[in-house]
Design a protein around this motif. Structure first.
Motif, short mmCIF file in Angstrom:
data_model
loop_
_atom_site.label_atom_id
_atom_site.label_comp_id
_atom_site.label_asym_id
_atom_site.label_seq_id
_atom_site.Cartn_x
_atom_site.Cartn_y
_atom_site.Cartn_z
N GLN A 17 8.15 42.66 24.53
CA GLN A 17 8.04 43.30 23.22
C GLN A 17 9.31 43.08 22.40
OE1 GLN A 17 5.32 44.81 21.75
NE2 GLN A 17 6.64 44.68 19.97
N GLN A 18 10.46 43.16 23.04
CA GLN A 18 11.72 42.93 22.34
C GLN A 18 11.81 41.48 21.84
OE1 GLN A 18 14.52 44.22 25.31
NE2 GLN A 18 14.62 46.29 24.47
N ARG A 20 9.20 39.60 21.01
CA ARG A 20 8.29 39.52 19.86
C ARG A 20 8.93 40.15 18.62
NH1 ARG A 20 4.52 40.61 23.87
NH2 ARG A 20 4.52 42.82 23.40
N ASP A 21 9.57 41.32 18.81
CA ASP A 21 10.23 41.99 17.69
C ASP A 21 11.34 41.12 17.09
OD1 ASP A 21 8.57 44.17 17.95
OD2 ASP A 21 10.08 45.45 18.90
N SER A 24 10.00 38.70 14.63
CA SER A 24 9.14 39.30 13.60
C SER A 24 9.92 39.74 12.38
CB SER A 24 8.41 40.51 14.19
OG SER A 24 7.58 40.11 15.26
N TYR A 67 3.60 42.98 8.62
CA TYR A 67 4.50 42.50 9.67
C TYR A 67 4.03 41.11 10.05
CZ TYR A 67 6.06 47.30 9.99
OH TYR A 67 6.56 48.54 9.68
N GLU A 69 4.84 37.80 12.76
CA GLU A 69 5.55 37.29 13.93
C GLU A 69 5.53 35.77 13.91
OE1 GLU A 69 4.93 36.87 18.72
OE2 GLU A 69 4.03 38.61 17.73
N GLN A 98 12.28 43.26 11.35
CA GLN A 98 11.43 44.37 11.74
C GLN A 98 12.29 45.53 12.24
OE1 GLN A 98 8.38 43.39 14.54
NE2 GLN A 98 7.30 45.27 14.19
N LEU A 99 13.40 45.25 12.90
CA LEU A 99 14.30 46.28 13.39
C LEU A 99 14.80 47.13 12.24
CD1 LEU A 99 15.88 47.61 15.68
CD2 LEU A 99 17.64 45.88 15.36
N LYS A 102 12.16 49.63 11.26
CA LYS A 102 12.00 50.73 12.22
C LYS A 102 13.12 51.74 12.06
CE LYS A 102 9.50 48.33 15.84
NZ LYS A 102 9.56 47.81 17.19
#
Length: 111
Positions: A17-18, A20-21, A24, A67, A69, A98-99, A102
């Protein structure tokens, strides 16, 4: 505590997941009539797009942000440097990591 195998699987899921993030971006000011395919085509000029998610699109009520990716980190970096402020369907896009999005969402949470 979870068994060692379950913990290892959770760690692998978290790492995936990290990754992918990291590839993204958040896109703001997306035209409400836009489709995932159109956004993908706009951002494909900097690299291969793996996935596009327009918030609310699947319910028929797009919210004006998305979003996206990329297949690799270099494409994500290129999008951040070259497509921030680009014009798409008459609107100036806001392109962020993306970070960043968030972190902004949770400012003041719990106060």
């Amino acid at each position: 505590p979870p068994p060692p195998r379950a913990a290892a699987m959770e760690d692998a899921d978290t790492a995936a997941q990290q990754a992918r993030d990291a590839r993204s971006i958040y896109i703001g000011q997306v035209d409400y009539e836009s489709t995932p395919e159109e956004l993908s085509a706009h951002f494909a000029q900097v690299g291969a797009v793996s996935m596009v998610t327009i918030a609310g699109y699947d319910q028929g009520y797009p919210k004006g942000y998305a979003y996206l990716e990329f297949a690799d980190l270099a494409s994500q970096q290129s999008a951040l440097s070259t497509l921030q402020g680009s014009i798409f369907k008459g609107r100036t896009l806001k392109v962020r990591t993306q970070l960043h999005r968030k972190q902004a969402r949770y400012v003041g949470f719990g106060e």
